[in-house]
Design a protein around this motif. Structure first.
Motif, PDB file in Angstrom:
ATOM      1  N   LEU A 122       0.837  -1.209   0.000  1.00  0.00           N
ATOM      2  CA  LEU A 122       0.000   0.000   0.000  1.00  0.00           C
ATOM      3  C   LEU A 122       0.870   1.257   0.000  1.00  0.00           C
ATOM      4  CD1 LEU A 122      -2.715   1.503   0.375  1.00  0.00           C
ATOM      5  CD2 LEU A 122      -2.453   1.140   2.837  1.00  0.00           C
ATOM      6  N   VAL A 123       1.877   1.282   0.881  1.00  0.00           N
ATOM      7  CA  VAL A 123       2.741   2.466   0.978  1.00  0.00           C
ATOM      8  C   VAL A 123       3.519   2.658  -0.328  1.00  0.00           C
ATOM      9  CG1 VAL A 123       4.763   3.399   2.188  1.00  0.00           C
ATOM     10  CG2 VAL A 123       2.868   2.402   3.494  1.00  0.00           C
ATOM     11  N   ASP A 124       4.005   1.561  -0.898  1.00  0.00           N
ATOM     12  CA  ASP A 124       4.723   1.665  -2.184  1.00  0.00           C
ATOM     13  C   ASP A 124       3.795   2.183  -3.281  1.00  0.00           C
ATOM     14  OD1 ASP A 124       6.968   0.735  -0.969  1.00  0.00           O
ATOM     15  OD2 ASP A 124       6.843  -1.303  -1.786  1.00  0.00           O
ATOM     16  N   TRP A 125       2.574   1.663  -3.293  1.00  0.00           N
ATOM     17  CA  TRP A 125       1.609   2.070  -4.330  1.00  0.00           C
ATOM     18  C   TRP A 125       1.313   3.568  -4.201  1.00  0.00           C
ATOM     19  CZ3 TRP A 125      -3.293   4.173  -4.553  1.00  0.00           C
ATOM     20  CH2 TRP A 125      -3.953   4.050  -5.778  1.00  0.00           C
ATOM     21  N   LEU A 126       1.129   4.021  -2.973  1.00  0.00           N
ATOM     22  CA  LEU A 126       0.839   5.455  -2.759  1.00  0.00           C
ATOM     23  C   LEU A 126       2.020   6.311  -3.223  1.00  0.00           C
ATOM     24  CD1 LEU A 126      -0.832   5.146   0.753  1.00  0.00           C
ATOM     25  CD2 LEU A 126      -1.982   5.938  -1.327  1.00  0.00           C
ATOM     26  N   GLY A 127       3.235   5.867  -2.872  1.00  0.00           N
ATOM     27  CA  GLY A 127       4.426   6.619  -3.273  1.00  0.00           C
ATOM     28  C   GLY A 127       4.548   6.704  -4.790  1.00  0.00           C
ATOM     29  N   GLY A 128       4.157   5.635  -5.467  1.00  0.00           N
ATOM     30  CA  GLY A 128       4.221   5.604  -6.920  1.00  0.00           C
ATOM     31  C   GLY A 128       3.175   6.479  -7.586  1.00  0.00           C
ATOM     32  N   ARG A 129       2.221   6.950  -6.803  1.00  0.00           N
ATOM     33  CA  ARG A 129       1.177   7.811  -7.350  1.00  0.00           C
ATOM     34  C   ARG A 129       1.233   9.226  -6.794  1.00  0.00           C
ATOM     35  NH1 ARG A 129       0.938   3.290  -8.092  1.00  0.00           N
ATOM     36  NH2 ARG A 129       0.081   2.380  -9.969  1.00  0.00           N
ATOM     37  N   GLY A 130       2.419   9.623  -6.400  1.00  0.00           N
ATOM     38  CA  GLY A 130       2.633  11.033  -6.072  1.00  0.00           C
ATOM     39  C   GLY A 130       2.340  11.405  -4.637  1.00  0.00           C
TER      40      GLY A 130
END
Ligand SMILES: CC(C)(COP(=O)(O)OP(=O)(O)OC[C@H]1O[C@@H](n2cnc3c(N)ncnc32)[C@H](O)[C@@H]1OP(=O)(O)O)[C@@H](O)C(=O)NCCC(=O)NCCS
Length: 173
Positions: A122-130
């Motif tokens: 989840l944290v990686d996904w959020l980081g990848g979306r700005g």
């Protein structure tokens, strides 16, 4: 604010599936144990109330609030069984969006590293979306959740939110 539209996220053992109203049927059972509320307050919702809650979450906040509610069912890929949920509330920040995250894993599925695996994804996904900063509020006695937060790359800050400790990935406040 950029639009981190919810999408399916895969990890080695799990699939994070965007929440839909029909998930209430299977989740009422997974989330039905009062022990899950020991550190987060509240109580399990009966099916009708859980369905109404999911309708509310899926509809999202009014544009006035400038928030995004991102919710996923955590599903075990091996057998397709729903094991929990993760969520992120995304708000605009000075230097970019900020997300407040949380996780729940049903009692029979705890202790297998599922929350850690889902939270990291989840944290990686959020980081990848700005998303520039990720925070989580964790009760100081909730050692399992603190371990999950740490494994997701968060660290305790000096901050408090009520009786909970604010954890952060160190991004810009
Ligand atoms: C917090 C929660 C999601 C953890 O789920 P989980 O899938 O069992 O977590 P993991 O298996 O990834 O384990 C995380 C770590 O916590 C540790 N842990 C588990 N239970 C623990 C306990 N009672 N005391 C101390 N540590 C514990 C595990 O050993 C693991 O650490 P390790 O891998 O270094 O051994 C789950 O307990 C839960 O849903 N609790 C109720 C809801 C909640 O409090 N959510 C947090 C909101 S911030």
């Amino acid at each position: 604010m950029p639009e981190p539209i919810t999408e399916t996220v895969e990890t080695p053992r799990l699939r994070l599936e965007p929440l839909a109203v029909h998930h209430a049927e299977e989740m009422a059972d997974v989330l039905g144990d009062p022990r899950l509320h020991r550190y987060i307050g509240g109580a399990p919702l009966p099916l009708g109330e859980l369905r109404a809650r999911y309708e509310h979450l899926v509809a999202g906040p009014s544009p006035f609030h400038q928030e995004q509610w991102l919710n996923w069912i955590v599903r075990r890929r091996r057998d397709g069984r729903a094991v929990g949920t993760v969520q992120a509330t995304v708000t605009p920040g000075q230097d970019g969006p900020c997300a407040s995250v949380a996780w729940v894993i049903g009692m029979p599925y705890q202790g297998f590293g599922f929350a850690s695996e889902a939270a990291r994804a989840l944290v990686d996904w959020l980081g990848g979306r700005g998303v520039r900063r990720v925070v989580a509020n964790v009760h100081p006695a909730n050692l399992a959740s603190a371990a999950v937060a740490r494994r997701a790359g968060l660290r305790p800050t000096g901050g408090r939110a009520g009786d909970e400790v604010v954890w952060s990935d160190g991004g810009d406040p």
